[in-house]
Enzyme design. Structure first.
Site, PDB file in Angstrom:
ATOM      1  N   THR A 145      14.705 -12.016  -5.487  1.00  0.00           N
ATOM      2  CA  THR A 145      14.689 -13.193  -4.976  1.00  0.00           C
ATOM      3  C   THR A 145      14.498 -13.337  -3.392  1.00  0.00           C
ATOM      4  O   THR A 145      14.396 -14.446  -2.797  1.00  0.00           O
ATOM      5  CB  THR A 145      15.834 -14.304  -5.171  1.00  0.00           C
ATOM      6  OG1 THR A 145      16.989 -13.254  -4.935  1.00  0.00           O
ATOM      7  CG2 THR A 145      16.058 -14.698  -6.783  1.00  0.00           C
ATOM      8  N   GLY A 146      14.396 -12.297  -2.578  1.00  0.00           N
ATOM      9  CA  GLY A 146      14.008 -12.155  -1.479  1.00  0.00           C
ATOM     10  C   GLY A 146      14.866 -12.639  -0.379  1.00  0.00           C
ATOM     11  O   GLY A 146      16.287 -12.538  -0.663  1.00  0.00           O
ATOM     12  N   SER A 147      14.435 -13.212   0.653  1.00  0.00           N
ATOM     13  CA  SER A 147      15.234 -13.623   1.823  1.00  0.00           C
ATOM     14  C   SER A 147      14.700 -15.005   2.640  1.00  0.00           C
ATOM     15  O   SER A 147      13.753 -15.408   2.317  1.00  0.00           O
ATOM     16  CB  SER A 147      15.304 -12.599   2.839  1.00  0.00           C
ATOM     17  OG  SER A 147      13.878 -12.274   3.322  1.00  0.00           O
ATOM     18  N   HIS A 446     -13.424  13.650  15.147  1.00  0.00           N
ATOM     19  CA  HIS A 446     -13.689  13.424  16.584  1.00  0.00           C
ATOM     20  C   HIS A 446     -14.925  12.446  16.521  1.00  0.00           C
ATOM     21  O   HIS A 446     -15.869  12.836  15.904  1.00  0.00           O
ATOM     22  CB  HIS A 446     -13.845  14.807  17.241  1.00  0.00           C
ATOM     23  CG  HIS A 446     -14.296  14.452  18.881  1.00  0.00           C
ATOM     24  ND1 HIS A 446     -13.415  14.040  19.644  1.00  0.00           N
ATOM     25  CD2 HIS A 446     -15.496  14.229  19.401  1.00  0.00           C
ATOM     26  CE1 HIS A 446     -14.117  13.987  20.875  1.00  0.00           C
ATOM     27  NE2 HIS A 446     -15.335  13.935  20.807  1.00  0.00           N
TER      28      HIS A 446
END
Ligand code: FAD
Ligand code: NAD
Length: 468
Positions: A145-147, A446
């Site tokens: 459900t995250g933040s 390079h």
């Protein structure tokens, strides 16, 4: 009632990736998301939209400040159309979130739109927009459900002028004076977007440097870039009040000497971190333990105190990063399938997508000192690279920290052009426990920015950098 092997609550990079991996492993999978678009914070109001605005504002900065150096003459009245810039950002978000819809269909994952809450340890109620509720049954449930943005207790976010990152991604005008509380990742990425577009930016940071959790050398170098852009960088300042008066926001802070400072702006972005989000989840009904930081408590297998319920991503301990959430999504899917996956949290890279980009993996010098590890340092400046001079991106350096005795690479810290991509080489090398000498002995094309990694490794090996 529909029955699943796995039900996942939350469709951010943790949840949707877990769903794909569960399906790949032959499990019948459901994904529950309260919003109408999938992808969570990352795709809707986080990683993707912020990078879209960083790219657009970078083009503007190049056109107004650097094109002339390359012999490209542009009219002096070159202008930003913010409405169009924000609309482009939204179309990038829309394309990306609809890509997740496609992936869910392709992997035969049942997607439910609605707020998911526990009925008990094997049932999830889904409250839909029309107020109806459907219940599904699942042998295993993953909380993803995250933040949400954190706030300071005395600040009233009006979301018009006292805002979080969510509103800062869709402003209708370019702030004249943007005051940012918190010199972390969000403050610096969005601060750079708006100073490039013409805002006068003030960054107020509580600690004595920006990006306080990263290597101090990186903070110092990025601070120079912001100062060069005439940003007001107030370190060691404690914000004590934020008040809106009409179209103005007045911010009061206390400096190290105990003096009071007042800063005024037309917008104030509060970016002091994010908090785990479990509102409305009814975790208690399943007996799932939430700790005093608001995180779902998990063990080393990302399993909660309830055997069949797992949790991943921002809602559990650790860095709040999309790729960390993804790794954890895959980890839990494979654990449920009976495999024995592994995550090395020391090797989750951190990136700040300003320009120059800042990226790091492994231990910082501060951490090695605290742990009494005898280490050596190899550092190489981008300005010594032909490729950097060719494009005009000469700011920054690569720093490699290696064990003094064994030469094993313990940390890589870099700031400069394309470091967000260059850090992948460091992660790979460290995953295979390379020594600094190993990196110095394989060929780097390079001219590339990647040559700075090789040169820093040479510098760490026997102070053998070739081009300084
Ligand atoms: P989230 O992405 O927060 O998803 C959780 C989902 O769960 C949401 O969709 C939410 O609606 C849903 N949900 C919550 N509760 C329920 C419920 N009860 N029922 C149904 N659905 C529910 N990280 C990076 O690695 N790189 C970046 O460049 C980066 N940039 C960022 C920029 C900004 C401005 C912000 C705010 C964040 C950024 N992040 C970045 C952090 C990243 O977005 C998070 O770490 C990541 O999204 C966490 O994934 P998650 O799956 O744990 O949770
Ligand atoms: P953060 O933790 O990166 O930075 C918050 C900053 O606010 C810190 O420097 C902290 O010292 C400072 N702070 C805290 N309280 C304060 C106070 N009272 N006054 C002044 N300064 C104060 O948090 P964020 O920038 O809000 O980002 C939130 C999360 O989102 C982070 O965990 C980050 O990992 C994630 N994110 C990641 C990226 C990326 O990976 N590029 C980009 C954006 C966000």
């Amino acid at each position: 009632m529909k029955s699943y092997d796995v039900a996942i609550i939350g469709s951010g990079p943790g949840g949707y990736v877990a769903a794909i991996r569960c399906s790949q492993l032959g499990m019948k999978t459901a994904l529950v998301e309260k919003y109408s678009t999938l992808g969570g914070t990352c795709l809707n109001v986080g990683c993707i939209p912020s990078k879209a605005l960083l790219s657009s504002s970078h083009h503007y900065e190049e056109a107004t400040k650097h094109f002339a150096d390359h012999g490209i003459e542009v009219p002096s009245d070159i202008k930003v159309n913010l409405e169009k810039m924000i609309a482009r950002k939204q179309s990038v978000v829309d394309q990306t979130t609809s890509g997740i819809d496609f992936l869910m269909k392709k992997n035969e994952i049942d997607v439910y739109e609605g707020l998911g809450s526990f009925k008990d340890a094997t049932h999830v109620n889904i409250k839909k927009n029309d107020d109806s509720t459907e219940t599904i049954e699942a042998k295993n449930i993953i909380i993803a459900t995250g933040s949400k943005p954190s706030n300071l207790p005395f600040i009233k976010l009006d979301k018009e002028r006292i805002i979080t990152s969510t509103e800062a991604l869709k402003l209708k005008e370019i702030p004249k004076q943007l005051v940012i509380i918190g010199g972390g990742v969000i403050g610096l990425e969005l601060g750079q977007v708006y100073y490039r577009l013409g805002a006068e930016v003030t960054v107020i940071e509580y600690m004595d440097r920006i990006l306080p959790t990263m290597d101090a050398g990186l903070s110092k170098e990025l601070n120079k870039v912001f100062k060069k852009a005439k940003c007001n960088m107030l370190m060691s300042h404690k914000v004590t009040s934020v008040e809106r008066k009409g179209k103005q926001v007045i911010i009061k802070a206390e400096n190290k000497k105990g003096e009071n400072v007042e800063i005024k702006g037309d917008y104030c972005l509060v970016s002091v971190g994010r908090r785990p989000y479990t509102d409305g989840l009814n975790a208690e009904a399943a007996g799932v333990k939430i700790n005093d930081k608001g995180q779902v408590e998990v063990n080393d297998h990302l399993q909660t105190n309830i055997k069949n319920i797992y949790a991943i991503g921002d809602v559990v301990r650790g860095a709040m990063l999309a790729h960390k959430a993804e790794e954890e999504g895959v980890f839990v899917a494979e654990t449920i399938a009976g495999q024995k996956p592994h995550i090395d949290y020391n090797l989750i890279p951190g990136v700040v997508y300003t320009w120059p980009e800042v990226a790091a993996v492994g231990k910082t010098e501060e951490e090695l000192k605290d742990a009494n590890v005898d280490y050596k340092v190899g550092q190489f400046p981008f300005r010594a690279l032909g490729r950097a001079r060719a494009s005009g991106d000469i700011d920054g350096f690569v720093k490699i920290l290696a064990d003094k005795k064994t030469d094993e690479v313990l940390g890589v810290h870099m700031i400069g052009a394309r470091c967000a991509d260059l850090i992948a080489e460091a992660v790979t090398a460290m995953e295979f426990r390379a020594s600094a000498e190993d990196i110095s002995r394989y060929s780097h094309a390079h001219p590339t920015f990647a040559e700075a990694v090789k040169e820093a490794a040479l510098a760490a090996t026997e102070n053998r950098a070739l081009h300084v």
